[in-house]
Design an enzyme around this catalytic site. Structure first.
Site, PDB file in Angstrom:
ATOM      1  N   THR A 129       6.955  30.615   5.738  1.00  0.00           N
ATOM      2  CA  THR A 129       6.476  31.838   6.649  1.00  0.00           C
ATOM      3  C   THR A 129       6.884  33.106   6.178  1.00  0.00           C
ATOM      4  O   THR A 129       7.916  33.438   5.634  1.00  0.00           O
ATOM      5  CB  THR A 129       7.259  31.303   7.860  1.00  0.00           C
ATOM      6  OG1 THR A 129       7.098  29.752   8.148  1.00  0.00           O
ATOM      7  CG2 THR A 129       7.022  32.070   9.210  1.00  0.00           C
ATOM      8  N   LYS A 163       2.262  31.008   5.397  1.00  0.00           N
ATOM      9  CA  LYS A 163       2.010  30.828   6.704  1.00  0.00           C
ATOM     10  C   LYS A 163       2.363  32.284   7.504  1.00  0.00           C
ATOM     11  O   LYS A 163       3.393  32.659   7.282  1.00  0.00           O
ATOM     12  CB  LYS A 163       2.702  29.802   7.249  1.00  0.00           C
ATOM     13  CG  LYS A 163       2.410  29.866   8.750  1.00  0.00           C
ATOM     14  CD  LYS A 163       2.474  28.469   9.414  1.00  0.00           C
ATOM     15  CE  LYS A 163       3.437  28.306  10.613  1.00  0.00           C
ATOM     16  NZ  LYS A 163       3.401  26.882  11.133  1.00  0.00           N
ATOM     17  N   LYS A 206       2.526  34.945  10.179  1.00  0.00           N
ATOM     18  CA  LYS A 206       2.786  35.184  11.786  1.00  0.00           C
ATOM     19  C   LYS A 206       2.103  36.311  12.131  1.00  0.00           C
ATOM     20  O   LYS A 206       2.277  37.159  11.449  1.00  0.00           O
ATOM     21  CB  LYS A 206       4.305  34.880  11.904  1.00  0.00           C
ATOM     22  CG  LYS A 206       4.980  33.775  11.608  1.00  0.00           C
ATOM     23  CD  LYS A 206       4.963  32.770  12.723  1.00  0.00           C
ATOM     24  CE  LYS A 206       5.649  31.599  12.411  1.00  0.00           C
ATOM     25  NZ  LYS A 206       5.586  30.491  13.342  1.00  0.00           N
ATOM     26  N   ASP A 242      -0.641  32.050  11.673  1.00  0.00           N
ATOM     27  CA  ASP A 242      -0.361  31.414  12.973  1.00  0.00           C
ATOM     28  C   ASP A 242       0.026  32.387  14.189  1.00  0.00           C
ATOM     29  O   ASP A 242       0.840  33.622  13.830  1.00  0.00           O
ATOM     30  CB  ASP A 242       1.410  30.651  12.716  1.00  0.00           C
ATOM     31  CG  ASP A 242       1.849  29.950  13.906  1.00  0.00           C
ATOM     32  OD1 ASP A 242       1.174  30.019  15.061  1.00  0.00           O
ATOM     33  OD2 ASP A 242       2.722  29.364  13.865  1.00  0.00           O
ATOM     34  N   GLU A 258      -3.530  28.850  13.348  1.00  0.00           N
ATOM     35  CA  GLU A 258      -2.853  27.990  14.307  1.00  0.00           C
ATOM     36  C   GLU A 258      -2.455  28.687  15.655  1.00  0.00           C
ATOM     37  O   GLU A 258      -2.006  29.478  15.600  1.00  0.00           O
ATOM     38  CB  GLU A 258      -1.166  27.745  13.498  1.00  0.00           C
ATOM     39  CG  GLU A 258      -0.337  26.896  14.319  1.00  0.00           C
ATOM     40  CD  GLU A 258       0.752  26.665  13.235  1.00  0.00           C
ATOM     41  OE1 GLU A 258       0.896  26.752  12.174  1.00  0.00           O
ATOM     42  OE2 GLU A 258       2.075  26.160  13.830  1.00  0.00           O
ATOM     43  N   ASP A 315      -0.662  23.753  17.901  1.00  0.00           N
ATOM     44  CA  ASP A 315       0.833  23.576  17.760  1.00  0.00           C
ATOM     45  C   ASP A 315       1.477  23.224  19.117  1.00  0.00           C
ATOM     46  O   ASP A 315       1.740  22.398  19.505  1.00  0.00           O
ATOM     47  CB  ASP A 315       1.296  24.907  16.811  1.00  0.00           C
ATOM     48  CG  ASP A 315       3.071  24.494  16.683  1.00  0.00           C
ATOM     49  OD1 ASP A 315       3.351  23.477  17.068  1.00  0.00           O
ATOM     50  OD2 ASP A 315       3.517  25.523  16.186  1.00  0.00           O
ATOM     51  N   LYS A 359       5.900  18.461  15.325  1.00  0.00           N
ATOM     52  CA  LYS A 359       7.298  18.794  15.009  1.00  0.00           C
ATOM     53  C   LYS A 359       8.046  17.899  15.902  1.00  0.00           C
ATOM     54  O   LYS A 359       7.722  17.626  16.877  1.00  0.00           O
ATOM     55  CB  LYS A 359       7.284  20.385  15.467  1.00  0.00           C
ATOM     56  CG  LYS A 359       6.721  21.245  14.797  1.00  0.00           C
ATOM     57  CD  LYS A 359       6.619  22.760  15.451  1.00  0.00           C
ATOM     58  CE  LYS A 359       6.103  23.612  14.865  1.00  0.00           C
ATOM     59  NZ  LYS A 359       6.137  24.893  15.129  1.00  0.00           N
ATOM     60  N   CYS A 407       8.440  22.500  11.409  1.00  0.00           N
ATOM     61  CA  CYS A 407       9.701  22.490  12.297  1.00  0.00           C
ATOM     62  C   CYS A 407       9.781  23.890  12.979  1.00  0.00           C
ATOM     63  O   CYS A 407       9.157  24.687  12.917  1.00  0.00           O
ATOM     64  CB  CYS A 407      10.799  22.530  11.121  1.00  0.00           C
ATOM     65  SG  CYS A 407      10.842  23.874   9.558  1.00  0.00           S
TER      66      CYS A 407
HETATM   67 MG    MG Z   1       3.191  27.286  15.018  1.00  0.00          MG
END
Ligand code: MG
Length: 362
Positions: free
Chosen positions: A135, A160, A162, A190, A218, A243, A267, A295
């Site tokens: 992330t 990933k 954010k 995401d 996401e 998600d 998750k 997670c």
């Molecule tokens: Mg997410």
């Protein structure tokens, strides 16, 4: 094997860098850990991260759920009748998916240890190793570019990113990262529910027009806006991953039924553990829907359990299990080995993680 006790402890670990998403900023991992004790003295471990902004579960509610509801419901049961124990765990109260997940994974840990096998082999045994993304937190663009380059330097081939705090300015952010890392690196975006449906379509189409080659986006819209999620999925070419919109197997069934998203992020803290996650995997397999395993901000204890699920189930084709690599502390002994992007399963029975540094169990 009879379950004779369930105990809790507190885990506090510093992060290497503050963790920032559209929803929160965190500098330390502060989780509740659980151990389930069998009649022969063997133990299974689990972890519950209090992620109130996503699951609603807090440290206090996690402790109360485990001590006042879950423990009285399942102590005394025979663990080898796993379906009965899991039905009891899930039926003793509604919601509270985080404490249920912690106890569920501790039960699976102990159950696999009793059979002398690594858990992933009992969950399908699909593969002995796989890769996770890492992330990149929401920060000023230059900082995100630097963090991205650093991650690539460490061997990560999937990032990933954010976003979700600044609407269309997020496009420039992603473009800067793509320009810096080049075409060989996979980028997942995401938004953590940060956009409206109309914003999502505009932003994702802008990324498509700029050929930023985004693997998936996401949870662009708020969790409860399933109609908005479906709208976005129908309007753009980039695959959309649900998600926060999918907690339970029923949520997954509903999203799949109306094609509100292309992929599902599983998750353990949303499903309430491995038992329900396996139900989502089964459903996804029936409908050919690819899954990611993700997670919360979690330590190695619960991420190891998620790794066993991923290694067991081939329908989980994407992994976002970077929790342990975000901690500043050395790894705990046993279980899957987290080495940069690679997660390798070990021959240790159960989930395998031991010696959790949590002080006193009570
Ligand atoms: Mg997410």
């Amino acid at each position: 094997m009879r379950i004779v006790d369930i105990q809790v402890g507190k885990l506090s670990l510093p992060l290497a860098h503050p963790f920032k998403t559209a929803l929160r900023t965190v500098e330390r991992l502060e989780d509740i850990v659980v151990r389930v004790i069998g009649e022969d003295g063997s133990m299974g471990y689990g972890e519950a991260p209090p992620t109130a902004v996503i699951t609603g579960d807090t440290k206090g509610s996690i402790l109360c759920a485990i001590q006042d509801f879950i423990k009285p419901a399942i102590v005394g049961m025979d663990l080898m009748d796993l379906p009965a124990v899991m039905e009891k765990l899930n039926g003793c109260m509604v919601h509270n998916t985080t404490p249920k997940a912690a106890v569920d994974m501790a039960l699976y840990d102990l159950w696999a240890k009793a059979q002398g096998k690594p858990l992933y082999q009992l969950l399908g045994g699909a593969r002995p190793a796989f890769e996770t993304d890492i992330t990149i937190s929401v920060n000023p663009t230059q900082e995100m570019v630097r963090d991205s380059l650093e991650a690539v330097e460490r061997g990560f081939t999937t990032l990933k990113i954010k976003v979700g705090k600044e609407g269309t300015a997020d496009v420039e952010r992603i473009a800067a990262i793509r320009a810096a890392v080049g075409p060989g690196v996979k980028l997942r975006v995401d938004a953590n529910q940060g956009w409206t449906a109309a914003q999502s379509v505009a932003i994702i189409k802008a990324m498509e027009d700029k050929d930023l080659d985004i693997e998936l986006v996401e949870q662009p819209v708020p969790a409860l806006d399933v109609a908005g999620l479906k709208y976005v999925t129908g309007q753009v070419d980039t695959p959309i991953l649900a998600d926060e919109a999918v907690f339970s197997p029923v949520d997954a069934a509903n999203i799949i039924a109306i094609h509100a998203a292309d992929y599902i992020n599983i998750k353990l803290m949303k499903t309430g553990g491995i038992w329900n996650a396996l139900k989502i995997c089964e459903l996804a397999r029936q409908h050919g829907v690819k899954c990611m395993i993700g997670c919360m901000l979690e330590s190695q204890v619960s991420v190891a359990a998620a790794a066993h699920l991923c290694a067991g189930q081939d329908i989980i084709t994407m992994a976002d299990l970077d929790g342990p690599s975000l901690c500043a502390t050395p790894p705990m002994p046993g279980g899957p080995v987290f080495d940069g992007p690679t997660i390798s399963m070990s021959a240790d029975p159960g989930v395998g993680v031991e010696n959790i540094p949590c002080g006193t169990w009570r």
